[in-house]
Design a protein around this motif. Structure first.
Motif, PDB file in Angstrom:
ATOM      1  N   PRO A 134      10.964  14.839  -0.194  1.00 20.21           N
ATOM      2  CA  PRO A 134       9.970  13.813  -0.538  1.00 20.21           C
ATOM      3  C   PRO A 134       8.551  14.388  -0.662  1.00 20.21           C
ATOM      4  O   PRO A 134       8.130  15.206   0.160  1.00 20.21           O
ATOM      5  N   GLY A 135       7.851  13.956  -1.699  1.00 20.79           N
ATOM      6  CA  GLY A 135       6.510  14.461  -1.970  1.00 20.79           C
ATOM      7  C   GLY A 135       6.499  15.551  -3.034  1.00 20.79           C
ATOM      8  O   GLY A 135       5.443  15.903  -3.550  1.00 20.79           O
ATOM      9  N   ASP A 136       7.666  16.079  -3.362  1.00 23.29           N
ATOM     10  CA  ASP A 136       7.737  17.110  -4.400  1.00 23.29           C
ATOM     11  C   ASP A 136       7.860  16.484  -5.785  1.00 23.29           C
ATOM     12  O   ASP A 136       8.414  15.399  -5.938  1.00 23.29           O
ATOM     13  N   PHE A 137       7.340  17.181  -6.771  1.00 19.36           N
ATOM     14  CA  PHE A 137       7.566  16.796  -8.163  1.00 19.36           C
ATOM     15  C   PHE A 137       8.916  17.346  -8.620  1.00 19.36           C
ATOM     16  O   PHE A 137       9.346  18.417  -8.182  1.00 19.36           O
ATOM     17  N   LEU A 138       9.556  16.620  -9.516  1.00 21.14           N
ATOM     18  CA  LEU A 138      10.769  17.098 -10.179  1.00 21.14           C
ATOM     19  C   LEU A 138      10.437  17.235 -11.661  1.00 21.14           C
ATOM     20  O   LEU A 138       9.967  16.279 -12.277  1.00 21.14           O
ATOM     21  N   GLY A 139      10.635  18.419 -12.204  1.00 18.08           N
ATOM     22  CA  GLY A 139      10.421  18.591 -13.641  1.00 18.08           C
ATOM     23  C   GLY A 139       8.962  18.740 -14.044  1.00 18.08           C
ATOM     24  O   GLY A 139       8.636  18.652 -15.221  1.00 18.08           O
ATOM     25  N   GLU A 188     -10.861   7.829  -1.106  1.00 18.70           N
ATOM     26  CA  GLU A 188     -10.180   6.557  -1.342  1.00 18.70           C
ATOM     27  C   GLU A 188      -9.899   6.376  -2.837  1.00 18.70           C
ATOM     28  O   GLU A 188      -8.812   5.949  -3.228  1.00 18.70           O
ATOM     29  N   ALA A 189     -10.888   6.724  -3.650  1.00 20.12           N
ATOM     30  CA  ALA A 189     -10.730   6.572  -5.101  1.00 20.12           C
ATOM     31  C   ALA A 189      -9.587   7.452  -5.615  1.00 20.12           C
ATOM     32  O   ALA A 189      -8.769   7.021  -6.431  1.00 20.12           O
ATOM     33  N   GLU A 190      -9.533   8.681  -5.110  1.00 20.15           N
ATOM     34  CA  GLU A 190      -8.481   9.593  -5.552  1.00 20.15           C
ATOM     35  C   GLU A 190      -7.108   9.124  -5.074  1.00 20.15           C
ATOM     36  O   GLU A 190      -6.112   9.216  -5.795  1.00 20.15           O
ATOM     37  N   LEU A 191      -7.074   8.579  -3.849  1.00 20.44           N
ATOM     38  CA  LEU A 191      -5.808   8.037  -3.350  1.00 20.44           C
ATOM     39  C   LEU A 191      -5.334   6.860  -4.199  1.00 20.44           C
ATOM     40  O   LEU A 191      -4.137   6.684  -4.427  1.00 20.44           O
ATOM     41  N   SER A 192      -6.291   6.067  -4.672  1.00 18.70           N
ATOM     42  CA  SER A 192      -5.918   4.941  -5.535  1.00 18.70           C
ATOM     43  C   SER A 192      -5.338   5.413  -6.860  1.00 18.70           C
ATOM     44  O   SER A 192      -4.393   4.829  -7.374  1.00 18.70           O
ATOM     45  N   VAL A 193      -5.925   6.464  -7.407  1.00 18.32           N
ATOM     46  CA  VAL A 193      -5.394   7.031  -8.652  1.00 18.32           C
ATOM     47  C   VAL A 193      -3.959   7.513  -8.427  1.00 18.32           C
ATOM     48  O   VAL A 193      -3.057   7.259  -9.227  1.00 18.32           O
ATOM     49  N   LEU A 194      -3.761   8.179  -7.289  1.00 17.23           N
ATOM     50  CA  LEU A 194      -2.431   8.683  -6.933  1.00 17.23           C
ATOM     51  C   LEU A 194      -1.450   7.513  -6.825  1.00 17.23           C
ATOM     52  O   LEU A 194      -0.312   7.580  -7.297  1.00 17.23           O
ATOM     53  N   GLU A 195      -1.923   6.450  -6.213  1.00 12.11           N
ATOM     54  CA  GLU A 195      -1.118   5.240  -6.068  1.00 12.11           C
ATOM     55  C   GLU A 195      -0.733   4.695  -7.443  1.00 12.11           C
ATOM     56  O   GLU A 195       0.393   4.250  -7.657  1.00 12.11           O
ATOM     57  N   GLY A 196      -1.689   4.759  -8.362  1.00 13.70           N
ATOM     58  CA  GLY A 196      -1.456   4.268  -9.715  1.00 13.70           C
ATOM     59  C   GLY A 196      -0.325   5.011 -10.426  1.00 13.70           C
ATOM     60  O   GLY A 196       0.323   4.473 -11.333  1.00 13.70           O
ATOM     61  N   LEU A 197      -0.073   6.235 -10.008  1.00 10.34           N
ATOM     62  CA  LEU A 197       1.020   7.011 -10.608  1.00 10.34           C
ATOM     63  C   LEU A 197       2.389   6.532 -10.109  1.00 10.34           C
ATOM     64  O   LEU A 197       3.406   6.818 -10.713  1.00 10.34           O
ATOM     65  N   MET A 253       0.842  -1.212   0.000  1.00  2.00           N
ATOM     66  CA  MET A 253       0.000   0.000   0.000  1.00  2.00           C
ATOM     67  C   MET A 253       0.873   1.257   0.000  1.00  2.00           C
ATOM     68  O   MET A 253       1.818   1.370   0.756  1.00  2.00           O
ATOM     69  N   MET A 254       0.479   2.178  -0.846  1.00  2.00           N
ATOM     70  CA  MET A 254       1.282   3.387  -1.010  1.00  2.00           C
ATOM     71  C   MET A 254       0.503   4.622  -0.556  1.00  2.00           C
ATOM     72  O   MET A 254       0.851   5.732  -0.882  1.00  2.00           O
ATOM     73  N   LYS A 255      -0.581   4.427   0.160  1.00  5.42           N
ATOM     74  CA  LYS A 255      -1.476   5.564   0.408  1.00  5.42           C
ATOM     75  C   LYS A 255      -0.927   6.556   1.421  1.00  5.42           C
ATOM     76  O   LYS A 255      -1.507   7.583   1.675  1.00  5.42           O
ATOM     77  N   ASN A 256       0.211   6.193   2.003  1.00  2.00           N
ATOM     78  CA  ASN A 256       0.816   7.122   2.935  1.00  2.00           C
ATOM     79  C   ASN A 256       2.120   7.709   2.372  1.00  2.00           C
ATOM     80  O   ASN A 256       3.036   8.018   3.109  1.00  2.00           O
ATOM     81  N   THR A 257       2.174   7.827   1.047  1.00  2.00           N
ATOM     82  CA  THR A 257       3.368   8.430   0.434  1.00  2.00           C
ATOM     83  C   THR A 257       3.478   9.888   0.866  1.00  2.00           C
ATOM     84  O   THR A 257       2.480  10.517   1.228  1.00  2.00           O
ATOM     85  N   PRO A 258       4.713  10.437   0.797  1.00  7.07           N
ATOM     86  CA  PRO A 258       4.856  11.870   1.102  1.00  7.07           C
ATOM     87  C   PRO A 258       3.946  12.736   0.230  1.00  7.07           C
ATOM     88  O   PRO A 258       3.370  13.708   0.702  1.00  7.07           O
ATOM     89  N   LEU A 259       3.783  12.341  -1.046  1.00 11.95           N
ATOM     90  CA  LEU A 259       2.928  13.142  -1.924  1.00 11.95           C
ATOM     91  C   LEU A 259       1.478  13.141  -1.443  1.00 11.95           C
ATOM     92  O   LEU A 259       0.817  14.183  -1.433  1.00 11.95           O
ATOM     93  N   ALA A 260       0.986  11.959  -1.015  1.00  7.17           N
ATOM     94  CA  ALA A 260      -0.391  11.881  -0.527  1.00  7.17           C
ATOM     95  C   ALA A 260      -0.574  12.751   0.717  1.00  7.17           C
ATOM     96  O   ALA A 260      -1.576  13.443   0.874  1.00  7.17           O
ATOM     97  N   ARG A 261       0.421  12.738   1.604  1.00  9.89           N
ATOM     98  CA  ARG A 261       0.349  13.589   2.801  1.00  9.89           C
ATOM     99  C   ARG A 261       0.303  15.057   2.427  1.00  9.89           C
ATOM    100  O   ARG A 261      -0.460  15.849   2.977  1.00  9.89           O
ATOM    101  N   LYS A 262       1.166  15.408   1.501  1.00  7.31           N
ATOM    102  CA  LYS A 262       1.263  16.812   1.099  1.00  7.31           C
ATOM    103  C   LYS A 262      -0.030  17.290   0.450  1.00  7.31           C
ATOM    104  O   LYS A 262      -0.575  18.330   0.815  1.00  7.31           O
ATOM    105  N   LEU A 263      -0.527  16.506  -0.522  1.00  3.89           N
ATOM    106  CA  LEU A 263      -1.749  16.914  -1.218  1.00  3.89           C
ATOM    107  C   LEU A 263      -2.938  16.938  -0.264  1.00  3.89           C
ATOM    108  O   LEU A 263      -3.842  17.760  -0.406  1.00  3.89           O
ATOM    109  N   GLY A 264      -2.912  16.036   0.730  1.00  4.03           N
ATOM    110  CA  GLY A 264      -3.979  15.981   1.721  1.00  4.03           C
ATOM    111  C   GLY A 264      -4.115  17.263   2.528  1.00  4.03           C
ATOM    112  O   GLY A 264      -5.157  17.540   3.113  1.00  4.03           O
ATOM    113  N   ALA A 265      -3.056  18.050   2.562  1.00  2.00           N
ATOM    114  CA  ALA A 265      -3.115  19.332   3.270  1.00  2.00           C
ATOM    115  C   ALA A 265      -3.948  20.346   2.501  1.00  2.00           C
ATOM    116  O   ALA A 265      -4.434  21.325   3.064  1.00  2.00           O
ATOM    117  N   PHE A 266      -4.126  20.104   1.199  1.00  2.00           N
ATOM    118  CA  PHE A 266      -4.854  21.057   0.368  1.00  2.00           C
ATOM    119  C   PHE A 266      -6.265  20.573   0.040  1.00  2.00           C
ATOM    120  O   PHE A 266      -7.210  21.331   0.074  1.00  2.00           O
TER     121      PHE A 266
END
Lengths: 242, 242
Positions: A78-83, A19-28, A1-14
């Protein structure tokens, strides 16, 4: 399970992600890659169609100018995009280099655009986060232009702390920080000798200690007051969009 | 009908907006207000819960530093938000002052957040545009730090042209520009005497003429080459999200 990635935490602040959106994020997060410290992974002007999500480690984005000078524009954690700007904003303005060995997920621009199209709330969260990061870069650069060296360094260490706290890697006590005084110097427009002297001053004043890869806030509130650090976004409770 | 507002044109470059989404955008344009040149409408650190959409005229955002120096961070043109970062990103970092008399629409933060929540594709477009604008600010500030004065001015005039073209107020021929040499100087970190000298040099080289409130590109391609201007986002055809 990847639902606690730094990116998920970061986006969760906004945006409160479903669950569905977290799964899409996981798919990335499919194509894992690693890069070693010091080797460019995004070249200035490169037209590659991939961006990366930083999973672990630190990177820096910088700009090489015609005369060979190098300006570090920002550090990525961690959680930031590069490029991301390069592929979605059509701005090819920076090179990105790992500061430590890093682990990333490669995201092709077509997958990213499809995700944005299918789950616009996720796109909102990503762009919201990107926009906040940009706003901080503006602060850095005003910092370089106009603030005294002591305040500049203090402000920078506080801001990194705020960003790391958002992804669960820091607190008002402090954080692990792999940056050398040379990198700090390149980001802040100071010499490394000057950075060293400022860090000693701040430590002796009992405000912050940067030593052996750790930043320790000895007196967070006093440091924040000293640096006139805008803490509003730190104190944010819960996501901005339900 | 307001469906051809500068904001609608601008957002349309990022996301193909449906009739329904355009109507929502129109709904945001209810409370018209005007402000006269030179009087602040967003104060640094102010906690007002409203942002503005610029309908006509120009504004500038700036930062006053403790020692009284003023750094112009960016100019705003029709279709840009004023104070958006302050209300949605919880960053209260700038003051905004009209450069000319301006007409704006006032948007309360609660209405804006509801719009973002109900029509996430619109939120995506707004944040996309904001993110691109921030990226350009980063360019400005690197400009100030590292580029020669001639290139700096040339780059700035080209970038304004690109932004104005996006909202239908400019072309590769040129655009109307109300900025004084004093404002250019404050934005570019030059003296107004220096700005004047650079403008003369660029004019005599047959590349660009800024006179009587008009910027005329005498040789757009040569100017872009001279300034190493990144034209990718100008050449963009059609919105990024269908």
């Amino acid at each position: 399970m990847m639902k606690n990635t730094p990116l998920a935490r970061k986006l969760g602040a906004f945006v409160a992600l479903s669950e569905a959106e977290l799964s899409v994020l996981e798919g990335l997060h499919k194509r894992r890659r690693t890069f070693v410290a010091g080797r460019d992974l995004v070249h200035q002007g490169q037209s590659d169609q991939a961006a990366y999500i930083l999973i672990s480690g630190w990177a820096c984005s910088y700009k090489l100018l015609e005369d060979g000078q190098r300006q570090i524009v920002d550090f990525q954690i961690p959680g930031d995009f590069l490029g991301l700007r390069r592929v979605v904003l059509h701005l090819s303005d920076h090179s990105v280099e790992p500061v430590t060995d890093i682990e990333v997920t490669e995201v092709h621009v077509s997958d990213l655009m499809k995700t944005f199209s299918d789950t616009p709330r996720l796109a909102t969260a990503v762009l919201w986060a990107a926009s906040r990061d940009e706003a901080m870069v503006v602060e850095h650069l005003i910092n370089i232009g106009r603030r005294e060296a002591d305040v500049r360094v203090a402000h920078f260490l506080l801001e990194l702390g705020a960003r790391l706290t958002l992804v669960g890697l820091g607190s008002k006590t402090g954080y692990a920080c792999p940056l050398t005084q040379y990198l700090l110097a390149d980001a802040l427009g100071l010499s490394s000798v000057h950075v060293n002297r400022v860090l000693r001053t701040l430590r002796e004043a009992g405000m912050v200690t940067f030593r052996d890869g750790f930043v320790t806030f000895d007196d967070y509130d006093r440091l924040a007051e000293y640096a006139k650090f805008e803490r509003t976004y730190l104190d944010q409770v819960g996501p901005l969009l339900a």
